[in-house]
Scaffold this motif. Structure first.
Motif, PDB file in Angstrom:
ATOM      1  N   THR A  46      -3.920   8.685  20.158  1.00  0.00           N
ATOM      2  CA  THR A  46      -2.762   8.598  19.267  1.00  0.00           C
ATOM      3  C   THR A  46      -3.212   8.714  17.814  1.00  0.00           C
ATOM      4  OG1 THR A  46      -1.544   7.224  20.826  1.00  0.00           O
ATOM      5  CG2 THR A  46      -0.851   7.115  18.512  1.00  0.00           C
ATOM      6  N   ILE A  47      -2.585   9.642  17.097  1.00  0.00           N
ATOM      7  CA  ILE A  47      -2.885   9.855  15.685  1.00  0.00           C
ATOM      8  C   ILE A  47      -1.935   9.007  14.843  1.00  0.00           C
ATOM      9  CG2 ILE A  47      -3.037  11.559  13.819  1.00  0.00           C
ATOM     10  CD1 ILE A  47      -5.044  12.044  16.076  1.00  0.00           C
ATOM     11  N   GLY A  48      -2.463   8.227  13.938  1.00  0.00           N
ATOM     12  CA  GLY A  48      -1.648   7.460  13.000  1.00  0.00           C
ATOM     13  C   GLY A  48      -1.587   8.174  11.656  1.00  0.00           C
ATOM     14  N   VAL A  49      -0.389   8.486  11.221  1.00  0.00           N
ATOM     15  CA  VAL A  49      -0.213   9.253   9.984  1.00  0.00           C
ATOM     16  C   VAL A  49       0.416   8.366   8.913  1.00  0.00           C
ATOM     17  CG1 VAL A  49       0.947  11.233   8.916  1.00  0.00           C
ATOM     18  CG2 VAL A  49       0.074  11.396  11.276  1.00  0.00           C
ATOM     19  N   LEU A  50      -0.301   8.176   7.815  1.00  0.00           N
ATOM     20  CA  LEU A  50       0.262   7.459   6.674  1.00  0.00           C
ATOM     21  C   LEU A  50       0.965   8.489   5.794  1.00  0.00           C
ATOM     22  CD1 LEU A  50       0.472   4.681   5.282  1.00  0.00           C
ATOM     23  CD2 LEU A  50      -1.503   5.357   3.910  1.00  0.00           C
ATOM     24  N   GLY A  51       2.286   8.538   5.895  1.00  0.00           N
ATOM     25  CA  GLY A  51       3.037   9.607   5.251  1.00  0.00           C
ATOM     26  C   GLY A  51       3.920   9.122   4.133  1.00  0.00           C
ATOM     27  N   GLY A  52       4.741  10.049   3.656  1.00  0.00           N
ATOM     28  CA  GLY A  52       5.682   9.732   2.596  1.00  0.00           C
ATOM     29  C   GLY A  52       5.188  10.123   1.212  1.00  0.00           C
ATOM     30  N   MET A  53       4.015  10.764   1.166  1.00  0.00           N
ATOM     31  CA  MET A  53       3.393  11.112  -0.131  1.00  0.00           C
ATOM     32  C   MET A  53       3.191  12.619  -0.197  1.00  0.00           C
ATOM     33  SD  MET A  53       0.579   8.008  -0.205  1.00  0.00           S
ATOM     34  CE  MET A  53      -0.111   8.269   1.424  1.00  0.00           C
ATOM     35  N   ILE A  76       5.053   4.039  -1.956  1.00  0.00           N
ATOM     36  CA  ILE A  76       3.699   3.870  -2.483  1.00  0.00           C
ATOM     37  C   ILE A  76       3.645   4.439  -3.908  1.00  0.00           C
ATOM     38  CG2 ILE A  76       1.292   4.605  -2.179  1.00  0.00           C
ATOM     39  CD1 ILE A  76       1.847   4.579   0.878  1.00  0.00           C
ATOM     40  N   PRO A  77       3.079   3.682  -4.868  1.00  0.00           N
ATOM     41  CA  PRO A  77       3.064   4.166  -6.256  1.00  0.00           C
ATOM     42  C   PRO A  77       2.356   5.517  -6.399  1.00  0.00           C
ATOM     43  CG  PRO A  77       2.412   1.852  -6.146  1.00  0.00           C
ATOM     44  CD  PRO A  77       2.478   2.341  -4.730  1.00  0.00           C
ATOM     45  N   ASP A  78       2.710   6.233  -7.441  1.00  0.00           N
ATOM     46  CA  ASP A  78       2.154   7.563  -7.684  1.00  0.00           C
ATOM     47  C   ASP A  78       0.626   7.501  -7.771  1.00  0.00           C
ATOM     48  OD1 ASP A  78       3.163  10.447  -8.693  1.00  0.00           O
ATOM     49  OD2 ASP A  78       1.297   9.874  -9.698  1.00  0.00           O
ATOM     50  N   ARG A  79      -0.028   8.297  -6.942  1.00  0.00           N
ATOM     51  CA  ARG A  79      -1.484   8.255  -6.859  1.00  0.00           C
ATOM     52  C   ARG A  79      -2.136   8.876  -8.081  1.00  0.00           C
ATOM     53  NH1 ARG A  79       2.456   8.407  -3.804  1.00  0.00           N
ATOM     54  NH2 ARG A  79       2.217  10.621  -3.453  1.00  0.00           N
ATOM     55  N   SER A  80      -1.588  10.005  -8.511  1.00  0.00           N
ATOM     56  CA  SER A  80      -2.213  10.711  -9.631  1.00  0.00           C
ATOM     57  C   SER A  80      -2.135   9.875 -10.905  1.00  0.00           C
ATOM     58  CB  SER A  80      -1.499  12.062  -9.815  1.00  0.00           C
ATOM     59  OG  SER A  80      -2.339  12.980 -10.466  1.00  0.00           O
ATOM     60  N   GLY A 122      -5.907   2.851 -12.649  1.00  0.00           N
ATOM     61  CA  GLY A 122      -5.201   1.796 -11.912  1.00  0.00           C
ATOM     62  C   GLY A 122      -5.519   1.833 -10.423  1.00  0.00           C
ATOM     63  N   ASP A 123      -5.110   0.763  -9.755  1.00  0.00           N
ATOM     64  CA  ASP A 123      -5.445   0.609  -8.344  1.00  0.00           C
ATOM     65  C   ASP A 123      -4.197   0.322  -7.498  1.00  0.00           C
ATOM     66  OD1 ASP A 123      -7.573   0.671  -6.493  1.00  0.00           O
ATOM     67  OD2 ASP A 123      -7.465  -1.525  -6.298  1.00  0.00           O
ATOM     68  N   GLY A 124      -3.009   0.540  -8.095  1.00  0.00           N
ATOM     69  CA  GLY A 124      -1.745   0.187  -7.447  1.00  0.00           C
ATOM     70  C   GLY A 124      -1.558   0.734  -6.038  1.00  0.00           C
ATOM     71  N   PRO A 125      -1.952   1.979  -5.746  1.00  0.00           N
ATOM     72  CA  PRO A 125      -1.683   2.508  -4.404  1.00  0.00           C
ATOM     73  C   PRO A 125      -2.550   1.901  -3.300  1.00  0.00           C
ATOM     74  CG  PRO A 125      -1.899   4.281  -6.017  1.00  0.00           C
ATOM     75  CD  PRO A 125      -2.388   3.014  -6.676  1.00  0.00           C
ATOM     76  N   PHE A 126      -3.690   1.293  -3.658  1.00  0.00           N
ATOM     77  CA  PHE A 126      -4.641   0.878  -2.619  1.00  0.00           C
ATOM     78  C   PHE A 126      -4.028  -0.110  -1.634  1.00  0.00           C
ATOM     79  CE2 PHE A 126      -7.883  -2.109  -1.046  1.00  0.00           C
ATOM     80  CZ  PHE A 126      -8.663  -1.222  -0.318  1.00  0.00           C
ATOM     81  N   ARG A 127      -3.457  -1.184  -2.149  1.00  0.00           N
ATOM     82  CA  ARG A 127      -2.953  -2.247  -1.267  1.00  0.00           C
ATOM     83  C   ARG A 127      -1.823  -1.744  -0.361  1.00  0.00           C
ATOM     84  NH1 ARG A 127      -5.076  -6.446   0.924  1.00  0.00           N
ATOM     85  NH2 ARG A 127      -6.395  -6.259  -0.933  1.00  0.00           N
ATOM     86  N   GLY A 178      -0.089  -0.052   5.093  1.00  0.00           N
ATOM     87  CA  GLY A 178       0.471   0.972   5.977  1.00  0.00           C
ATOM     88  C   GLY A 178      -0.497   1.351   7.084  1.00  0.00           C
ATOM     89  N   LEU A 179      -1.766   1.496   6.745  1.00  0.00           N
ATOM     90  CA  LEU A 179      -2.763   1.865   7.764  1.00  0.00           C
ATOM     91  C   LEU A 179      -2.938   0.737   8.785  1.00  0.00           C
ATOM     92  CD1 LEU A 179      -5.349   3.545   5.359  1.00  0.00           C
ATOM     93  CD2 LEU A 179      -4.022   4.713   7.136  1.00  0.00           C
ATOM     94  N   LYS A 180      -2.872  -0.497   8.327  1.00  0.00           N
ATOM     95  CA  LYS A 180      -2.999  -1.640   9.249  1.00  0.00           C
ATOM     96  C   LYS A 180      -1.821  -1.669  10.220  1.00  0.00           C
ATOM     97  CE  LYS A 180      -6.871  -3.483   8.136  1.00  0.00           C
ATOM     98  NZ  LYS A 180      -7.929  -3.525   9.186  1.00  0.00           N
ATOM     99  N   VAL A 181      -0.629  -1.373   9.714  1.00  0.00           N
ATOM    100  CA  VAL A 181       0.539  -1.297  10.603  1.00  0.00           C
ATOM    101  C   VAL A 181       0.319  -0.221  11.667  1.00  0.00           C
ATOM    102  CG1 VAL A 181       2.981  -0.605  10.703  1.00  0.00           C
ATOM    103  CG2 VAL A 181       2.220  -2.236   8.968  1.00  0.00           C
ATOM    104  N   LEU A 182      -0.228   0.910  11.258  1.00  0.00           N
ATOM    105  CA  LEU A 182      -0.476   1.996  12.208  1.00  0.00           C
ATOM    106  C   LEU A 182      -1.502   1.581  13.257  1.00  0.00           C
ATOM    107  CD1 LEU A 182      -0.542   4.977   9.679  1.00  0.00           C
ATOM    108  CD2 LEU A 182       1.158   4.618  11.486  1.00  0.00           C
ATOM    109  N   GLU A 183      -2.549   0.903  12.820  1.00  0.00           N
ATOM    110  CA  GLU A 183      -3.554   0.436  13.788  1.00  0.00           C
ATOM    111  C   GLU A 183      -2.934  -0.539  14.780  1.00  0.00           C
ATOM    112  OE1 GLU A 183      -7.862   0.877  11.622  1.00  0.00           O
ATOM    113  OE2 GLU A 183      -6.860  -1.060  11.381  1.00  0.00           O
ATOM    114  N   GLN A 184      -2.113  -1.466  14.255  1.00  0.00           N
ATOM    115  CA  GLN A 184      -1.493  -2.445  15.151  1.00  0.00           C
ATOM    116  C   GLN A 184      -0.512  -1.777  16.108  1.00  0.00           C
ATOM    117  OE1 GLN A 184       0.012  -5.297  12.318  1.00  0.00           O
ATOM    118  NE2 GLN A 184      -2.071  -5.804  11.678  1.00  0.00           N
ATOM    119  N   ALA A 185       0.073  -0.670  15.669  1.00  0.00           N
ATOM    120  CA  ALA A 185       1.033   0.042  16.520  1.00  0.00           C
ATOM    121  C   ALA A 185       0.344   0.954  17.530  1.00  0.00           C
ATOM    122  CB  ALA A 185       1.993   0.847  15.649  1.00  0.00           C
ATOM    123  N   GLY A 186      -0.992   0.992  17.521  1.00  0.00           N
ATOM    124  CA  GLY A 186      -1.707   1.741  18.541  1.00  0.00           C
ATOM    125  C   GLY A 186      -2.403   3.004  18.073  1.00  0.00           C
TER     126      GLY A 186
END
Lengths: 234, 234
Positions: free
Chosen positions: A10-17, A52-56, A63-68, A73-81
């Motif tokens: 299963t591929i977990g995709v962190l999307g929306g960006m 998720i805040p603007d990465r660029s 700044g480091d706003g997008p990291f957390r 999001g990635l942790k949710v994907l891992e927990q979802a399988g």
């Protein structure tokens, strides 16, 4: 009679960006999968969280706003399988190493996947089309040989094309204007290293020059999902 | 200066039935959202698990195979933070009532959303294009007025169009052949009540007759995500 379904990771995709780029990425995963029925396709979980805040902006401001929020999001994907992770946003890969250290599952790297696609063209200058954040992060400069980087006029056109796609407009004129400046500056091919740019360039006349980082990551996902016996991050 | 981001409910999408139809559905959610930047878009979590057994086969055989994997997928979405659920597969709605009873979050209903779209046309016969399973389940017959149902020849063409899309082929000739038979049989509009059919009919000449159940569900998702103060299932 149905044939047995092969086990696929299963591929977990962190999307929306951005959101449209994520849809383009999912369509490319499907197109890259040899399938004749639903059950042959790669199982995918997508967390499309456009808040998720603007990465660029963050990279340019130090700044480091997008990291957390990306990590959450990635942790949710891992927990979802999810067994293999992917982020269809080039700029977000500024945080790839740090995210990888705290995620349990491997995160495929879009610039590694794109660089592998370009390996056969080593020597011929590649025009790099990306956000200012991706350029500042040096993601591609570290992985590719001869590059043609955009001047300010070309970069402004790239920025405008990306903003257009994020707002639901085509952005083709702006993207092609930047592309022509890079080709005039000596580029022999164009690396679309922002996931909005394949959408901006779609249906235009410069497709033959383009190498699509989104497609490279999609193909890496299909390969990782179907690899035996262990996932092979690119 | 960025404006504050309005809080929007997270939509959980149980996808993969089929994969291309899910991508079409996500694209329709984006298109239905007024947005000028990533952060304006609806947050979506998608569990695209194409390994769910064929819904139409199960209904016609009196089987229950899809129920358990669909429920597991919905539970994963709830645990991942989904606040409103949607299933872009008409046939899967055969199990909607049972799934709703055991899910904590509301599941939007694709046939309710499509029927609401058709409410203004009450009286004019609607040609129903769907899987044999959807027809057998009576999902649409219970919600719509005058219907023109496909004869065996039209249904065989609908089946072929759906199978073509699932295998990555266009399927337009088959879908249009069925559509023309329904129109010749008295239908004044065509309800695309299988999520592969908007893909099969795309770019054809009969678009003006079509009412798209996928689009109706996408619009219901955007409305539910942005509704105040509570989600309003259609």
């Amino acid at each position: 009679m149905s044939e047995p379904v092969q086990r696929q990771r299963t591929i977990g995709v962190l999307g929306g960006m951005g959101p449209a780029a994520t849809v383009d990425f999912l369509a490319k995963i499907i197109a890259a999968t040899p399938a004749v029925r639903d059950q042959d396709h790669v199982p995918v979980i997508v967390r499309n969280v456009p808040q998720i805040p603007d990465r660029s902006e963050a990279i340019l401001a130090g700044g480091d706003g997008p990291f957390r929020p990306m990590l959450e999001g990635l942790k949710v994907l891992e927990q979802a399988g999810a067994e293999v992770l992917a982020i269809p946003c080039n700029t977000a890969h500024h945080w790839h190493a740090r995210l990888s250290r705290v995620c349990e599952r491997p995160i495929l790297h879009i610039a590694e996947a794109a660089a592998a696609k370009l390996a056969g063209r080593r020597g011929a200058p590649v025009g790099l089309m990306a956000t200012r954040g991706t350029l500042a992060s040096g993601l591609y400069q570290a992985r590719l040989g001869a590059l043609v980087l955009p001047d300010e006029e070309a970069q402004a056109a790239i920025d405008a094309a990306i903003a257009a796609v994020k707002a639901g407009r085509p952005g083709r004129a702006e993207a092609e204007s930047a592309a022509r400046r890079l080709l005039a500056g000596g580029a022999r091919s164009l690396l679309l290293a922002c996931t909005e740019l394949p959408l901006a360039m779609a249906g235009g006349s410069l497709g033959g020059y383009c190498v699509d980082a989104t497609l490279a990551l999609a193909e890496a996902c299909v390969a990782a999902s179907r690899a035996r016996p262990d996932p092979v991050p690119v």
